[in-house]
Design a protein around this motif. Structure first.
Motif, PDB file in Angstrom:
ATOM      1  N   LYS A 303      68.948  45.480  52.279  1.00  0.00           N
ATOM      2  CA  LYS A 303      68.357  44.824  53.453  1.00  0.00           C
ATOM      3  C   LYS A 303      69.447  44.134  54.278  1.00  0.00           C
ATOM      4  O   LYS A 303      69.491  42.912  54.407  1.00  0.00           O
ATOM      5  CB  LYS A 303      67.309  43.785  53.002  1.00  0.00           C
ATOM      6  CG  LYS A 303      66.140  44.348  52.211  1.00  0.00           C
ATOM      7  CD  LYS A 303      65.268  45.263  53.069  1.00  0.00           C
ATOM      8  CE  LYS A 303      64.122  45.860  52.252  1.00  0.00           C
ATOM      9  NZ  LYS A 303      63.308  46.798  53.070  1.00  0.00           N
ATOM     10  N   PRO A 304      70.351  44.909  54.866  1.00  0.00           N
ATOM     11  CA  PRO A 304      71.481  44.308  55.581  1.00  0.00           C
ATOM     12  C   PRO A 304      71.107  43.602  56.879  1.00  0.00           C
ATOM     13  O   PRO A 304      71.880  42.808  57.397  1.00  0.00           O
ATOM     14  CB  PRO A 304      72.387  45.519  55.858  1.00  0.00           C
ATOM     15  CG  PRO A 304      71.460  46.681  55.887  1.00  0.00           C
ATOM     16  CD  PRO A 304      70.402  46.380  54.869  1.00  0.00           C
ATOM     17  N   LYS A 308      70.332  36.057  53.684  1.00  0.00           N
ATOM     18  CA  LYS A 308      69.722  35.702  52.402  1.00  0.00           C
ATOM     19  C   LYS A 308      68.510  34.802  52.607  1.00  0.00           C
ATOM     20  O   LYS A 308      67.487  34.941  51.927  1.00  0.00           O
ATOM     21  CB  LYS A 308      70.754  35.009  51.503  1.00  0.00           C
ATOM     22  CG  LYS A 308      71.776  35.967  50.896  1.00  0.00           C
ATOM     23  CD  LYS A 308      72.607  35.263  49.840  1.00  0.00           C
ATOM     24  CE  LYS A 308      73.617  36.211  49.223  1.00  0.00           C
ATOM     25  NZ  LYS A 308      73.005  37.361  48.533  1.00  0.00           N
ATOM     26  N   GLU A 309      68.628  33.880  53.552  1.00  0.00           N
ATOM     27  CA  GLU A 309      67.524  32.952  53.822  1.00  0.00           C
ATOM     28  C   GLU A 309      66.309  33.710  54.364  1.00  0.00           C
ATOM     29  O   GLU A 309      65.171  33.457  53.964  1.00  0.00           O
ATOM     30  CB  GLU A 309      67.971  31.880  54.823  1.00  0.00           C
ATOM     31  CG  GLU A 309      69.020  30.908  54.295  1.00  0.00           C
ATOM     32  CD  GLU A 309      70.411  31.506  54.209  1.00  0.00           C
ATOM     33  OE1 GLU A 309      70.653  32.566  54.847  1.00  0.00           O
ATOM     34  OE2 GLU A 309      71.258  30.941  53.497  1.00  0.00           O
ATOM     35  N   GLN A 310      66.551  34.650  55.272  1.00  0.00           N
ATOM     36  CA  GLN A 310      65.449  35.428  55.843  1.00  0.00           C
ATOM     37  C   GLN A 310      64.785  36.311  54.785  1.00  0.00           C
ATOM     38  O   GLN A 310      63.557  36.434  54.751  1.00  0.00           O
ATOM     39  CB  GLN A 310      65.979  36.292  56.990  1.00  0.00           C
ATOM     40  CG  GLN A 310      66.355  35.508  58.226  1.00  0.00           C
ATOM     41  CD  GLN A 310      67.069  36.356  59.261  1.00  0.00           C
ATOM     42  OE1 GLN A 310      67.737  37.337  58.930  1.00  0.00           O
ATOM     43  NE2 GLN A 310      66.938  35.985  60.526  1.00  0.00           N
ATOM     44  N   LEU A 311      65.610  36.895  53.921  1.00  0.00           N
ATOM     45  CA  LEU A 311      65.056  37.737  52.865  1.00  0.00           C
ATOM     46  C   LEU A 311      64.245  36.904  51.876  1.00  0.00           C
ATOM     47  O   LEU A 311      63.164  37.315  51.445  1.00  0.00           O
ATOM     48  CB  LEU A 311      66.181  38.475  52.129  1.00  0.00           C
ATOM     49  CG  LEU A 311      65.750  39.377  50.970  1.00  0.00           C
ATOM     50  CD1 LEU A 311      64.749  40.432  51.422  1.00  0.00           C
ATOM     51  CD2 LEU A 311      66.973  40.050  50.339  1.00  0.00           C
ATOM     52  N   ASP A 312      64.738  35.722  51.559  1.00  0.00           N
ATOM     53  CA  ASP A 312      64.017  34.839  50.645  1.00  0.00           C
ATOM     54  C   ASP A 312      62.654  34.466  51.231  1.00  0.00           C
ATOM     55  O   ASP A 312      61.631  34.486  50.536  1.00  0.00           O
ATOM     56  CB  ASP A 312      64.848  33.585  50.365  1.00  0.00           C
ATOM     57  CG  ASP A 312      64.240  32.724  49.264  1.00  0.00           C
ATOM     58  OD1 ASP A 312      63.758  33.298  48.261  1.00  0.00           O
ATOM     59  OD2 ASP A 312      64.241  31.482  49.408  1.00  0.00           O
ATOM     60  N   GLU A 362      64.602  32.821  39.609  1.00  0.00           N
ATOM     61  CA  GLU A 362      64.303  34.249  39.474  1.00  0.00           C
ATOM     62  C   GLU A 362      64.212  34.904  40.848  1.00  0.00           C
ATOM     63  O   GLU A 362      64.679  36.037  41.048  1.00  0.00           O
ATOM     64  CB  GLU A 362      62.985  34.435  38.710  1.00  0.00           C
ATOM     65  CG  GLU A 362      63.087  34.115  37.221  1.00  0.00           C
ATOM     66  CD  GLU A 362      61.754  34.183  36.515  1.00  0.00           C
ATOM     67  OE1 GLU A 362      61.710  34.668  35.376  1.00  0.00           O
ATOM     68  OE2 GLU A 362      60.737  33.738  37.114  1.00  0.00           O
ATOM     69  N   ARG A 363      63.635  34.181  41.776  1.00  0.00           N
ATOM     70  CA  ARG A 363      63.524  34.719  43.131  1.00  0.00           C
ATOM     71  C   ARG A 363      64.913  34.864  43.771  1.00  0.00           C
ATOM     72  O   ARG A 363      65.197  35.848  44.467  1.00  0.00           O
ATOM     73  CB  ARG A 363      62.638  33.800  43.981  1.00  0.00           C
ATOM     74  CG  ARG A 363      62.118  34.461  45.251  1.00  0.00           C
ATOM     75  CD  ARG A 363      61.229  33.536  46.023  1.00  0.00           C
ATOM     76  NE  ARG A 363      61.960  32.430  46.619  1.00  0.00           N
ATOM     77  CZ  ARG A 363      61.792  31.145  46.323  1.00  0.00           C
ATOM     78  NH1 ARG A 363      60.873  30.792  45.425  1.00  0.00           N
ATOM     79  NH2 ARG A 363      62.504  30.203  46.909  1.00  0.00           N
ATOM     80  N   GLU A 364      65.774  33.912  43.547  1.00  0.00           N
ATOM     81  CA  GLU A 364      67.142  33.974  44.077  1.00  0.00           C
ATOM     82  C   GLU A 364      67.892  35.170  43.484  1.00  0.00           C
ATOM     83  O   GLU A 364      68.663  35.842  44.179  1.00  0.00           O
ATOM     84  CB  GLU A 364      67.891  32.680  43.768  1.00  0.00           C
ATOM     85  CG  GLU A 364      67.436  31.496  44.623  1.00  0.00           C
ATOM     86  CD  GLU A 364      68.164  30.207  44.267  1.00  0.00           C
ATOM     87  OE1 GLU A 364      68.882  30.196  43.244  1.00  0.00           O
ATOM     88  OE2 GLU A 364      67.998  29.218  45.009  1.00  0.00           O
ATOM     89  N   LEU A 369      70.154  40.545  44.112  1.00  0.00           N
ATOM     90  CA  LEU A 369      70.124  41.926  43.651  1.00  0.00           C
ATOM     91  C   LEU A 369      69.833  42.876  44.807  1.00  0.00           C
ATOM     92  O   LEU A 369      70.446  43.940  44.943  1.00  0.00           O
ATOM     93  CB  LEU A 369      69.058  42.071  42.563  1.00  0.00           C
ATOM     94  CG  LEU A 369      68.908  43.427  41.885  1.00  0.00           C
ATOM     95  CD1 LEU A 369      70.173  43.786  41.119  1.00  0.00           C
ATOM     96  CD2 LEU A 369      67.701  43.418  40.948  1.00  0.00           C
ATOM     97  N   THR A 370      68.915  42.480  45.672  1.00  0.00           N
ATOM     98  CA  THR A 370      68.533  43.305  46.813  1.00  0.00           C
ATOM     99  C   THR A 370      69.690  43.495  47.782  1.00  0.00           C
ATOM    100  O   THR A 370      69.855  44.564  48.377  1.00  0.00           O
ATOM    101  CB  THR A 370      67.339  42.671  47.554  1.00  0.00           C
ATOM    102  OG1 THR A 370      66.254  42.505  46.636  1.00  0.00           O
ATOM    103  CG2 THR A 370      66.887  43.526  48.722  1.00  0.00           C
ATOM    104  N   GLN A 371      70.493  42.458  47.925  1.00  0.00           N
ATOM    105  CA  GLN A 371      71.582  42.538  48.893  1.00  0.00           C
ATOM    106  C   GLN A 371      72.945  42.786  48.258  1.00  0.00           C
ATOM    107  O   GLN A 371      73.957  42.850  48.968  1.00  0.00           O
ATOM    108  CB  GLN A 371      71.608  41.257  49.733  1.00  0.00           C
ATOM    109  CG  GLN A 371      70.339  41.097  50.579  1.00  0.00           C
ATOM    110  CD  GLN A 371      70.492  40.105  51.691  1.00  0.00           C
ATOM    111  OE1 GLN A 371      71.042  39.016  51.493  1.00  0.00           O
ATOM    112  NE2 GLN A 371      70.004  40.460  52.868  1.00  0.00           N
TER     113      GLN A 371
END
Length: 447
Positions: A303-304, A308-312, A362-364, A369-371
């Motif tokens: 998810k480039p 990180k904040e937006q993805l979270d 866990e969410r972090e 992992l996603t990025q």
């Protein structure tokens, strides 16, 4: 009228023959295969990415090795010249995403057919199933070639367009390197390039056939000392700490800095998972930076476009909307279905855990992992799957204004046999057209 032999009926060879014949020479192409353009036929997945419509300065920016050597060749026969050549000779072209140029028909056979018909019009003879086994010289000047075991043919010039070592089935078996060495030339070690990469992680096999779009990839060269005994890369902070504790008194500061991982390639686009590792445009381009003996990691950002904040926040929203669901059932909006089991396993979060019970930590980990999905490169798929060969005849020993050998008069080189290559997108075929055209024109005109 000069009598010129061209060795190889590939892109560089046919263009060299055309340019030489246009300049008044008698030309024969010697091709050891039963037909012309076998490698052209498979380029661009059979569609043939003829050239790239980018301006010349951008073209040189996409050349990986020895771009300055190509100045004369490219400026004298650039992408516009290639486009015009095929259009004027009956093969209509189109420009697609990334300025890549293809035949309108999407058939590489139309490119080959256009070249062969044009050569016939110029009375160029193509001698099929004819392998040139030697080039003879007198007083360091080309005088003849040997075809097969015995047939000796007098010539005024020879243009070597034999390709490299990639796709041996098309006839690229390193013949040009042998001719070059016997003429006194040195070689840059040939390596496969624009080639799929093999990776160590077993979960990659589970993703075989999965194609990803709009992802970013970073290939990192690892310092050997940055790996722990398990073969996993240590975190940069831990490495620095180790350096301070154990080596502060014996290792100079400059040496410690060299132990940082170095990014050698970053790109955005498409990639593909295979049974052995990874492939696709992004990976093929990354492979141009691969060097034997160096360890690499691939860092994949799924998810480039998001920070990180937006993805979270996106994940939190998905969790809130499916707060009564379990973890494995809320990931469909983020990942392709084939990828979900792998992500779950790597995250360490139990698949049946309720999303309302998933911790911030866990969410972090899921965000990271996603990025930053890391894969360890173990090697390439070799010459049989490489689109091009990196390395070849040392260009310092070739006159860049003519493509003639500086050691032997009447000996010319063009195309992939030379130590120059580029990324995907039509740039390598442009090198073949340009160097072939210059070599043919020069061979016909020079006394």
């Amino acid at each position: 009228m000069k009598n010129i032999a061209v060795i190889g009926a590939g892109a560089a060879g046919m263009m060299a023959a055309a340019a030489a014949a246009e300049s008044g020479a008698k030309v024969t192409i010697y091709e050891k295969n039963e037909k012309a353009g076998k490698k052209i036929y498979i380029t661009g997945k059979g569609r043939c990415n003829v050239t790239n419509n980018a301006d010349t300065n951008m073209f040189f920016g996409n050349v990986c090795r020895n771009p300055k050597f190509l100045y004369s060749a490219v400026y004298s026969f650039d992408h516009d010249s290639v486009y015009d050549f095929f259009e004027k000779n009956g093969c209509r072209l189109k420009v697609e995403r990334g300025d890549r140029v293809f035949p309108v028909s999407d058939h590489s056979s139309d490119i080959i057919g256009t070249l062969v018909r044009y050569l016939q019009k110029l009375h160029v003879k193509i001698s099929y199933k004819s392998e040139v086994t030697a080039i003879e010289y007198k007083d360091d000047t080309v005088v003849s070639i040997t075809v097969g075991r015995k047939e000796k043919i007098p010539v005024d010039a020879v243009i070597v367009c034999t390709g490299g070592l990639s796709y041996e089935s098309t006839g690229s078996t390193g013949d040009g390197y042998r001719f070059a060495r016997k003429a006194g030339h040195s070689l840059s070690q040939p390596f496969p390039s624009l080639v799929p990469l093999e990776v160590k992680e077993p979960w990659v096999k589970e993703l075989q056939g999965l194609s990803l779009k709009n992802v970013s990839v970073k290939m990192v060269a690892m310092d050997p000392e940055m790996e722990n005994t398990d073969g996993k890369a240590a975190k940069s902070k831990e490495v620095k700490a180790l350096g301070v504790v154990k080596q502060a008194e014996t290792v100079p500061e400059k040496r410690k800095k060299k132990k940082a991982a170095k990014s050698v390639y970053e790109g955005f686009g498409e990639m593909l998972f295979t049974h052995f590792g990874i492939s696709g445009p992004l990976i093929l381009t990354a492979s141009t930076c691969y060097e034997e003996g160096t360890k690499y990691q691939i860092h994949l950002n799924l998810k480039p476009a998001l920070t990180k904040e937006q993805l979270d926040k996106r994940i939190i929203r998905d969790f809130e909307e499916g707060n009564k669901k379990v973890f494995r059932n809320v990931l469909g909006g983020l990942f392709p279905s084939k990828l979900i089991p792998v992500i779950i396993n790597l995250s360490g979060i139990a698949p049946d855990k309720k999303v309302s019970e998933i911790s911030k930590a866990e969410r972090e980990k899921l965000v990271n992992l996603t990025q930053d999905l890391v894969m360890t490169v173990t090697g390439t798929r070799g010459f049989n799957e490489a689109i091009i060969t990196k390395g070849g005849v040392n260009v310092k020993e070739i006159d860049s204004s003519t493509m003639e050998s500086k050691f032997r008069k009447g000996l010319y080189f063009a195309g992939e046999v030379l130590d120059t290559d580029a990324v995907t997108g039509g740039f390598n075929l442009q090198i073949a057209w340009s160097t072939g055209h210059l070599a043919g024109m020069s061979a016909a005109m020079e006394e």
